[in-house]
Design a protein around this motif. Structure first.
Motif, mmCIF file in Angstrom:
data_model
loop_
_atom_site.group_PDB
_atom_site.id
_atom_site.type_symbol
_atom_site.label_atom_id
_atom_site.label_comp_id
_atom_site.label_asym_id
_atom_site.label_seq_id
_atom_site.Cartn_x
_atom_site.Cartn_y
_atom_site.Cartn_z
ATOM 1 N N LEU A 127 -12.920 3.370 -0.449
ATOM 2 C CA LEU A 127 -13.373 2.611 0.729
ATOM 3 C C LEU A 127 -12.816 3.194 2.028
ATOM 4 O O LEU A 127 -13.104 2.695 3.097
ATOM 5 C CB LEU A 127 -12.902 1.156 0.621
ATOM 6 C CG LEU A 127 -13.278 0.407 -0.651
ATOM 7 C CD1 LEU A 127 -12.519 -0.905 -0.731
ATOM 8 C CD2 LEU A 127 -14.778 0.170 -0.688
ATOM 9 N N PRO A 166 -6.421 7.637 -7.217
ATOM 10 C CA PRO A 166 -5.892 8.664 -6.314
ATOM 11 C C PRO A 166 -4.771 9.521 -6.910
ATOM 12 O O PRO A 166 -4.740 10.728 -6.679
ATOM 13 C CB PRO A 166 -5.416 7.874 -5.090
ATOM 14 C CG PRO A 166 -5.523 6.443 -5.431
ATOM 15 C CD PRO A 166 -6.399 6.292 -6.620
ATOM 16 N N CYS A 219 -3.523 4.075 0.802
ATOM 17 C CA CYS A 219 -2.809 5.130 0.061
ATOM 18 C C CYS A 219 -2.128 6.096 1.017
ATOM 19 O O CYS A 219 -0.964 6.456 0.833
ATOM 20 C CB CYS A 219 -3.779 5.875 -0.858
ATOM 21 S SG CYS A 219 -5.255 6.475 -0.012
HETATM 22 S S1 SF4 Z 1 -6.277 3.053 -1.092
HETATM 23 FE FE1 SF4 Z 1 -8.151 2.951 0.132
HETATM 24 S S2 SF4 Z 1 -8.384 5.026 0.972
HETATM 25 FE FE2 SF4 Z 1 -6.929 5.156 -0.718
HETATM 26 S S3 SF4 Z 1 -8.148 5.707 -2.522
HETATM 27 FE FE3 SF4 Z 1 -7.997 3.478 -2.476
HETATM 28 S S4 SF4 Z 1 -9.826 2.797 -1.359
HETATM 29 FE FE4 SF4 Z 1 -9.549 4.969 -0.944
#
Ligand code: SF4
Ligand code: SF4
Length: 181
Positions: free
Chosen positions: A72, A47, A77
């Motif tokens: 997911l 991310p 995040c």
């Molecule tokens: S923390 Fe969860 S929502 Fe954020 S990028 Fe990772 S899997 Fe995706």
């Protein structure tokens, strides 16, 4: 030696911010999102780097990242971002954009998994793990991969042997399709 040519698209960040309603430009690259992501280890960008790619207008890199497909949507995040950016929402927007523009993930097996999963949801209105795992194993020529885990899950009643259909899912799916989902 082959040189690497990176072509930034200045409008990309602005478009993404408008579509998602999130200010990606305020990301300070602290890395809390990547540090708390449960699937970070298998993502190519993760991310934090994905946010950076959007900030820099690196359209190809952002839309081609496997992060869009491995996310997911657990929202960890988003809940940890000190700048209150809904990172998952940005990733979701990027995924929609990739689908719309026909950008497929470099890893073909991810695309296959998503196709099978959506076909199952459309047919049953819910996931049927045994069918999904079986079809995926056969089509990737690794039919035995999850056999042991499936056996254990079946014995403990964690997954059904016979697929179950969710009542009323047809109209819901139709609505989502019309909304462009
Ligand atoms: S923390 Fe969860 S929502 Fe954020 S990028 Fe990772 S899997 Fe995706
Ligand atoms: S947690 Fe927020 S500010 Fe920090 S890198 Fe991720 S998106 Fe940027």
């Amino acid at each position: 030696m082959k040189s690497l040519v990176i072509i930034p698209s200045p409008d990309f960040r602005r478009e993404l911010e408008t579509e998602s309603g999130e200010r990606v430009s305020s990301c300070i690259q602290c890395g809390k999102c990547s540090g708390s992501c449960p699937v970070f280890a298998i993502m190519d960008l993760g991310p934090r780097r994905l946010m950076r790619a959007v900030q820099l207008g690196l359209r190809e890199e952002a839309l081609g990242s496997n992060t869009l497909w491995l996310c997911l949507f657990c929202m960890t995040c988003s809940s940890r971002c000190p700048m209150k950016i809904d990172v998952a929402r940005v990733i979701e927007t990027l995924r929609h954009r990739a689908i719309k523009e026909g950008v497929r993930p470099a890893d073909r097996e991810i695309a296959l998994f998503h196709r099978l999963f959506l076909a199952e949801i459309e047919a049953l209105g819910r996931a049927y793990e045994l069918g999904l795992g079986g079809a995926y194993g056969l089509l990737t020529l690794r039919p035995w991969t999850n056999l042991r885990e499936f056996g254990a899950m079946l014995r403990r009643g964690k997954v059904p042997f016979i697929p179950e259909r969710a009542a009323g899912s047809g109209p819901l799916f139709e609505k989502a399709r019309k909304a462009g989902g």
